[in-house]
Design a protein around this motif. Sequence first.
Motif, PDB file in Angstrom:
ATOM      1  N   LEU A 188      13.230  18.746   1.967  1.00 22.56           N
ATOM      2  CA  LEU A 188      12.643  17.599   1.268  1.00 22.56           C
ATOM      3  C   LEU A 188      11.722  16.870   2.239  1.00 22.56           C
ATOM      4  O   LEU A 188      12.129  16.554   3.358  1.00 22.56           O
ATOM      5  N   VAL A 189      10.503  16.607   1.798  1.00 22.29           N
ATOM      6  CA  VAL A 189       9.599  15.707   2.514  1.00 22.29           C
ATOM      7  C   VAL A 189       9.343  14.545   1.559  1.00 22.29           C
ATOM      8  O   VAL A 189       8.807  14.736   0.466  1.00 22.29           O
ATOM      9  N   MET A 199      -0.679   1.399  10.502  1.00 19.18           N
ATOM     10  CA  MET A 199       0.682   1.908  10.484  1.00 19.18           C
ATOM     11  C   MET A 199       0.635   3.431  10.454  1.00 19.18           C
ATOM     12  O   MET A 199      -0.161   4.020   9.736  1.00 19.18           O
ATOM     13  N   SER A 200       1.482   4.074  11.227  1.00 17.37           N
ATOM     14  CA  SER A 200       1.542   5.527  11.206  1.00 17.37           C
ATOM     15  C   SER A 200       2.159   5.988   9.890  1.00 17.37           C
ATOM     16  O   SER A 200       2.902   5.259   9.248  1.00 17.37           O
ATOM     17  N   LYS A 201       1.828   7.206   9.515  1.00 16.14           N
ATOM     18  CA  LYS A 201       2.378   7.771   8.284  1.00 16.14           C
ATOM     19  C   LYS A 201       3.856   8.054   8.485  1.00 16.14           C
ATOM     20  O   LYS A 201       4.231   8.833   9.359  1.00 16.14           O
ATOM     21  N   MET A 202       4.669   7.398   7.686  1.00 19.26           N
ATOM     22  CA  MET A 202       6.114   7.610   7.762  1.00 19.26           C
ATOM     23  C   MET A 202       6.513   8.633   6.711  1.00 19.26           C
ATOM     24  O   MET A 202       6.047   8.566   5.576  1.00 19.26           O
ATOM     25  N   GLN A 203       7.363   9.551   7.099  1.00 18.63           N
ATOM     26  CA  GLN A 203       7.916  10.483   6.129  1.00 18.63           C
ATOM     27  C   GLN A 203       9.343  10.832   6.519  1.00 18.63           C
ATOM     28  O   GLN A 203       9.673  10.918   7.698  1.00 18.63           O
ATOM     29  N   ILE A 204      10.143  10.996   5.504  1.00 19.16           N
ATOM     30  CA  ILE A 204      11.523  11.447   5.680  1.00 19.16           C
ATOM     31  C   ILE A 204      11.500  12.956   5.476  1.00 19.16           C
ATOM     32  O   ILE A 204      10.967  13.441   4.474  1.00 19.16           O
ATOM     33  N   VAL A 205      12.065  13.690   6.411  1.00 20.40           N
ATOM     34  CA  VAL A 205      12.148  15.144   6.291  1.00 20.40           C
ATOM     35  C   VAL A 205      13.609  15.539   6.450  1.00 20.40           C
ATOM     36  O   VAL A 205      14.243  15.214   7.462  1.00 20.40           O
ATOM     37  N   LYS A 206      14.128  16.221   5.448  1.00 23.90           N
ATOM     38  CA  LYS A 206      15.526  16.675   5.457  1.00 23.90           C
ATOM     39  C   LYS A 206      15.554  18.157   5.149  1.00 23.90           C
ATOM     40  O   LYS A 206      14.837  18.630   4.262  1.00 23.90           O
TER      41      LYS A 206
END
Length: 140
Positions: free
Chosen positions: A105-106, A1-8
């Motif tokens: 935010l990461v 699975m690829s690294k998932m990250q939320i970036v805002k």
Amino acid sequence: MSKMQIVKTLFLKAPPEHVWKFLTEADRMAEWFHRGGNDLAEGGDYVLETNTYGKEGETLCWGHVLEMKKPERLVHTFTHKFIDGAETKCTWTLEAVSGGTILTLVHDGWEKVAQDAFNAAADHDIGWDEHFTRLRRVAN
């Protein structure tokens, strides 16, 4: 699975010292996110309570503060029962600019969520948008 990250990224019309309070002080967090039992402290644990009517006071999420560099950087773990206690990480960066603060935010670590990691990340992506709408109102 690829690294998932939320970036805002948010552009707030307030200095970093002011924005910092909304990320670290229990009373200020309650204005846009959830009520905390105490202010955040480096190396300390935190617990946030639900602000849902009829469920006030129930533990919603919790974690551990890994790093605090006032007013530039805050790093903490983040989990709750809906992700079965899987420990994700939130890294907040506050950049002073003329006229305010660029807040980024990461939120990563979603690959640690055992069941349906993508949907958990997608739901939190939406949730952060909702919380940030309130943060813009109270921190500007």
